[in-house]
Each structure stands twice: as C-alpha cells, then as structure tokens.
Design a protein around this motif. Structure first.
Motif, mmCIF file in Angstrom:
data_model
loop_
_atom_site.group_PDB
_atom_site.id
_atom_site.type_symbol
_atom_site.label_atom_id
_atom_site.label_comp_id
_atom_site.label_asym_id
_atom_site.label_seq_id
_atom_site.Cartn_x
_atom_site.Cartn_y
_atom_site.Cartn_z
ATOM 1 N N VAL A 1 13.041 10.030 -85.799
ATOM 2 C CA VAL A 1 11.923 10.969 -85.683
ATOM 3 C C VAL A 1 10.619 10.207 -85.449
ATOM 4 C CG1 VAL A 1 10.667 12.817 -86.844
ATOM 5 C CG2 VAL A 1 13.130 12.603 -87.157
ATOM 6 N N PHE A 2 10.476 9.080 -86.139
ATOM 7 C CA PHE A 2 9.281 8.246 -85.953
ATOM 8 C C PHE A 2 9.187 7.749 -84.513
ATOM 9 C CE2 PHE A 2 7.373 3.965 -86.025
ATOM 10 C CZ PHE A 2 6.103 4.286 -86.469
ATOM 11 N N ASN A 3 10.301 7.323 -83.953
ATOM 12 C CA ASN A 3 10.303 6.842 -82.567
ATOM 13 C C ASN A 3 9.936 7.965 -81.593
ATOM 14 O OD1 ASN A 3 11.064 4.290 -83.400
ATOM 15 N ND2 ASN A 3 13.247 4.681 -83.119
ATOM 16 N N PHE A 4 10.434 9.183 -81.863
ATOM 17 C CA PHE A 4 10.087 10.312 -80.995
ATOM 18 C C PHE A 4 8.598 10.633 -81.096
ATOM 19 C CE2 PHE A 4 9.699 14.872 -80.064
ATOM 20 C CZ PHE A 4 10.265 14.902 -78.790
ATOM 21 N N GLY A 5 8.040 10.519 -82.314
ATOM 22 C CA GLY A 5 6.609 10.744 -82.484
ATOM 23 C C GLY A 5 5.781 9.735 -81.701
ATOM 24 N N ARG A 6 6.245 8.497 -81.672
ATOM 25 C CA ARG A 6 5.543 7.473 -80.875
ATOM 26 C C ARG A 6 5.603 7.808 -79.393
ATOM 27 N NH1 ARG A 6 7.174 1.489 -82.228
ATOM 28 N NH2 ARG A 6 5.532 1.241 -80.667
ATOM 29 N N LEU A 7 6.740 8.365 -78.945
ATOM 30 C CA LEU A 7 6.849 8.767 -77.542
ATOM 31 C C LEU A 7 5.800 9.815 -77.205
ATOM 32 C CD1 LEU A 7 8.313 9.005 -74.777
ATOM 33 C CD2 LEU A 7 9.829 10.661 -75.857
ATOM 34 N N LEU A 8 5.638 10.816 -78.062
ATOM 35 C CA LEU A 8 4.642 11.849 -77.804
ATOM 36 C C LEU A 8 3.236 11.266 -77.784
ATOM 37 C CD1 LEU A 8 6.020 14.793 -79.980
ATOM 38 C CD2 LEU A 8 6.333 14.403 -77.532
ATOM 39 N N GLU A 9 2.961 10.338 -78.701
ATOM 40 C CA GLU A 9 1.638 9.720 -78.726
ATOM 41 C C GLU A 9 1.354 8.979 -77.422
ATOM 42 O OE1 GLU A 9 1.470 7.213 -82.098
ATOM 43 O OE2 GLU A 9 1.483 8.829 -83.573
ATOM 44 N N GLN A 10 2.356 8.296 -76.892
ATOM 45 C CA GLN A 10 2.170 7.556 -75.645
ATOM 46 C C GLN A 10 1.979 8.490 -74.449
ATOM 47 O OE1 GLN A 10 1.833 4.253 -75.380
ATOM 48 N NE2 GLN A 10 2.049 4.036 -77.604
ATOM 49 N N MET A 11 2.538 9.711 -74.537
ATOM 50 C CA MET A 11 2.469 10.632 -73.399
ATOM 51 C C MET A 11 1.198 11.488 -73.381
ATOM 52 S SD MET A 11 5.128 10.105 -71.515
ATOM 53 C CE MET A 11 4.861 8.350 -71.912
ATOM 54 N N ILE A 12 0.441 11.484 -74.496
ATOM 55 C CA ILE A 12 -0.749 12.343 -74.551
ATOM 56 C C ILE A 12 -1.751 12.024 -73.439
ATOM 57 C CG2 ILE A 12 -2.815 12.836 -75.935
ATOM 58 C CD1 ILE A 12 -1.054 12.893 -78.395
ATOM 59 N N PRO A 13 -2.096 10.758 -73.140
ATOM 60 C CA PRO A 13 -3.034 10.501 -72.029
ATOM 61 C C PRO A 13 -2.539 11.066 -70.699
ATOM 62 C CG PRO A 13 -2.771 8.545 -73.385
ATOM 63 C CD PRO A 13 -1.739 9.519 -73.837
#
Length: 537
Positions: A444-456
């Motif tokens: 779940v933590f790794n998926f959250g990092r993916l979303l953070e990277q995709m926000i820009p």
C-alpha cells in the motif's frame, strides 16, 4: 500386536541414535539460556537447584524471554484476532459468506485459542521459549472426548522426529514417564495381572512409555475406525513390551516448527546457538569479575603467626585480642584486582546477544522525539525485517494449528453449516497479526508513492486517473491493511446505495428545475402585470 510393539521399540531406538548428535549442543543451550527446562544429556532430579549454577550473567535468559514475549505479542496476541478466513481470488464475498466466516473465527477464538480451559496462552509461550533456545519446538493438540481441546508444549528432550520426502515432520515418538498408579488409571485393561500386583505394591514407581505417531500404511478413506485414519497412534510400555492402546488421528496432531533449518538437517537451529560462544564467554568473564569484586571488597587478611587469640572475627563490630606490648596487627592483602576492567567488552557482547535474539527489533528503542507517523513507520519496518523468520512459523506452526482446530470443531458440530456459496470451495487462512499487517502495508505504501509521483503529471492531464479503478483500489487497500469485514459492503449493496443516491440527486435536480420554472413563471407573470398596468396608465 507383537510386531507393532517391536516396530515401535526398534524405531524409537533408531530415532534416539539419530538425535544423539544434537544433545550436547541442546544441553549447553539449557545450561546457559533456558535453565528451567529439563536436561538432555543427564537425568537430574526434579527441582534441583544446580541447573542454574552455570548462569553468572542473565543477559541470554532475559533475551530469550523477550523474544518469546515478542513472538507471542506479534503472532498470537490474545487481545486481538490474529488470523481470518477468505475465499481465494474473491475480494468481496457475499454477506452470508462473510457472516459465516466471522462466526467461525469467533467460535475458534472463544472456544479454542482464548479459552482458559484449553491452555493455549501458556503452551504457546513455552513453545516460543523452546524455539529461541533449541530452534525446535513441539506443540500438541489433544482432542479430548467430552472435554474442551487442550494445547500442550512438550519438551524436546522427550521427543524424536523424522521428516517425509517433502521436508515436513510427519513422525514423532514421545518418550515419557508414568507412575504405576497412573498406568492403572489409564490402561488397566491392557496390563497383565503380575504387573498390576507389582504396581499395587509400588504405586509410585515410574515406567517408560512411548507414544508413537506416524503415517498409517493401511489408511482407508471413508472408514470411521480409528485404526484406519491417515495417522496411526499407539502407546507402548517399553521395558515390559506391552501395547497399552492403539488408535489414530485425522490430522497430524503435532506441530514441530523450526526457527531456521540447514539443508539436510531435521532439527532446527536457534538464536541461542548462533551466539552460544558469546554467552559462554560473558558468563566466564562475569564469574571472574565477581571473584575480583569479592577480593576487592573482602580481601584476604595477613595475620602474624602468634600474638592473636583465634578465631579472628571479621564481622562488623568484631573484636580481636592480641598480646599487649607488641606491634602486631591484621593487614589486608591488596591484590590490585580491577573488577571494572573488561566491563565495556562485556557490555558489547551483551548487546550482540540481545541483537541475536532480535530484542532490538521487537522493542522500540529510545531516541529523539518522534511523531506518531514516524513511530508507526519504524514499527512497520521492524515487523518487515522479521518477515523471513516468522514465515517458517506460519508454514510449520500457525497453518497446521488453525487447520486442526477448524477440523476438530467441524467434527464436533461446533461450527455453523456453510452457506450454499461455499459448496465445494476451500477457504484460505489470512494472517492479520502485526507482522503480517506490516508486510502487507509495504505494498500500500508503494502504491501511495506511485500516486504522489503522478500528481505533477495529473495537473497537466487530469484524465490520466481514468486508468485507475477507484472501487477496486479501495477494496484492495482494505484487504491489504486487514480492515474489518463488518465495515465493507458487498458490491450489490454498493450499487443499490449509488442508485438510490443518483435517484435522490435526480429528484433534487428536478425539484430545483421546477422551482426555477415556477420562479420564472412568477417573474413573467409579474412582468406582464407590470406592462399591463403601464399601458392602462
């Protein structure tokens, strides 16, 4: 019957010979790490104090206690549900299936793992102590007729095991002592008259009994006879070569977890074995340090060969008389011993012992002030580091343990009948202990990092998030973080909720449109009335 008795005695001797190479190592682990357990190489009297004579430093015993307490708290905590059931490949089962699985879990905990009558908490703690000391534990589930099931942890000194071709322990011989009066109580019908008479004369005399459990070569599927079950069981009185009883088990009743195992070996290896040289060295250094401290605080005395009236009194306030007119006196013999030398080295070895027992992973160390999020992240990191160690415990201990309890309760009709949706479906075990949750939380933590990277990128192209199924993502995260099943609705009910919401929103829009239309009509009427009045004027 004679062939079975001869087979048990012969195989018992073979297993004892095979195990003999481990006993000196296990005896060292007993002497320095787990002194309260029984002995391997020597049969010492019960309750003797000299089991603790070799322990001059309590670091290793305390570390083993902390390891056992940590495993109990993180794997089989009595204050929470540490496993659940699920259907493989189904993220959201029907409401009836969820109710059934929750009821089954509640019964297994209330009547089994958390019941004071079953002795689970005490037995599992003893098992964890054995794993830290010897690397191999023996756990037994007894299905007592007319009574609650009972969990027991047997000492490795009494047990001999063997593996099958897949490396799974499926043979266990347990050798133990019974008093004559206990033999009469349990197996009177199987004993000859001469032995009964001897027992009556000496009721406290002890006899050696072997309980042999192994796969049944004559297993008959569908048969209800105990002798036709998958595993055969028999009790043999060793010296007299008497078969006391014979039966069977539907499942292997013993769980034999190993802390870690070297290829080609049957018995496991423990944290105590890894740091045994350090444990012995610290004990010897502490023994020497204690002697030096005793000499420094209570040194030997130098006394003239005459002039004093013996015996000398060295107690506080003691008086010693000497001949008047002489200069004789009692002087201490200063050896120059330095008990403080080497304490730093001892502390470093102590820290290494604690690390080997993973005390630093099981306890949150003191440090600078942290936020609640940082504390949770550090705890989850430590739990993930423990993953490889507890994986074997889940495979060799927790899985077979849960399956046997479930099967016993099913045969006793303690569980409700499964719903039609579960016909022909095998349920899987889902571990929800703190260690298992920490391992799942990483995904779940790794998926959250993916979303953070995709926000820009989403700020430039918002439709990018159309690639993500929000409902599937939520249900996946709910399962990964072991959210309570009671908080999750099934998909059919979710669609009904959304349909009702959509209809409500549509009604609100219609009502708003009608209100707007009525307001517009009213405004038009007022405008027309105003125009008419203006023309009349």
């Amino acid at each position: 019957m004679k062939e079975l008795v001869d087979h048990v005695i012969k195989r018992s001797e073979q297993l004892a010979t095979f195990r003999a190479v481990w006993e000196n190592l296990w005896q060292d682990c007993t002497d320095y790490v787990n002194p309260r357990r029984g002995d391997f190489s020597t049969q010492q009297a019960r309750g003797t104090r000299h089991r603790f004579d070799k322990v001059f430093d309590s670091t290793a015993p305390l570390a083993n206690q902390n390891l056992a307490a940590g495993l109990h708290g993180h794997l089989t905590n009595a204050t929470e549900r540490w496993f659940s059931l699920r259907i493989p490949g189904v993220s959201t089962p029907s409401q009836s299936v969820r109710d059934y699985m929750q009821t089954v879990i509640d019964i297994m905990f209330d009547e089994g793992f958390n019941s004071s009558a079953t002795n689970f908490t005490t037995a599992v703690h003893e098992l964890y102590l054995d794993l830290g000391s010897y690397g191999t534990g023996v756990f037994y589930i007894e299905d007592r007729i007319g009574k609650p099931i009972q969990f027991r942890s047997f000492h490795l000194a009494d047990c001999y095991v063997a593996e099958n071709a897949d490396g799974i322990v499926d043979v266990l011989y347990r050798k133990y002592k019974l008093q004559g009066r206990q033999l009469l109580e349990l197996y009177r019908e199987a004993l000859p008259e001469k032995l009964i008479e001897a027992i009556i004369k000496e009721p406290l005399k002890e006899y050696s009994v072997v309980h042999a459990t192994e796969p049944n070569d004559t297993y008959l599927p569908g048969s209800k006879k105990s002798k036709d079950m998958p595993y055969k069981s028999c009790y043999v009185l060793m010296e007299e070569k008497i078969l006391l009883s014979e039966g069977g088990f539907n499942e292997f009743p013993y769980m034999v977890p190993r802390w870690s195992k070297t290829s080609g070996e049957v018995y496991g290896r423990s944290p105590a074995m890894m740091c045994l040289p350090d444990i012995k060295m610290v004990n010897e250094m502490m023994k020497t340090t204690i002697r030096a401290a005793q000499k420094a605080t209570d040194p030997p005395l130098m006394v003239p060969d005459d002039g004093f009236m013996l015996p000398l009194r060295t107690i506080p306030g003691g008086l010693n008389y000497f001949r008047s007119g002489t200069s004789d006196e009692i002087k201490p013999l200063i050896s120059g011993a330095r008990p403080d030398i080497g304490l730093d080295f001892i502390d470093s070895r102590r820290e290494h012992i604690r690390s080997t027992f993973h005390v630093d992973w099981l306890q949150l160390q003191e440090g600078p002030r942290m936020t609640a999020t940082e504390v949770l992240q550090r705890q989850e990191e430590k739990m993930r580091l423990m993953g490889p160690m507890v994986g074997r415990l889940q495979t060799e201990f927790l899985g077979p343990l849960i399956e046997r309890v479930f099967n016993i309760f099913s045969r006793r009709d303690l569980l409700p009948p499964p719903p039609a949706d579960l016909e022909g479906v095998n349920l899987s075990i889902d571990y929800v202990s703190p260690v298992a949750r920490a391992q799942k939380a990483q995904t779940v933590f790794n998926f959250g990092r993916l979303l953070e990277q995709m926000i820009p990128l989403a700020n430039i192209k918002p439709e990018m998030f159309d690639n993500i199924d929000a409902d599937a993502t939520f249900r996946w995260a709910h399962a990964a973080l072991d959210g309570p099943m009671e908080t999750l609705v099934d998909e059919e009910k979710m669609q009904e909720i959304r349909q009702a919401r959509a209809e409500q929103q549509q009604q609100m829009v219609q009502a708003e449109q009608q209100a707007q239309g009525a307001a517009a009509a009213k405004d038009a009427a007022q405008a027309a009335q105003a125009v008419g009045m203006a023309g009349g004027a």
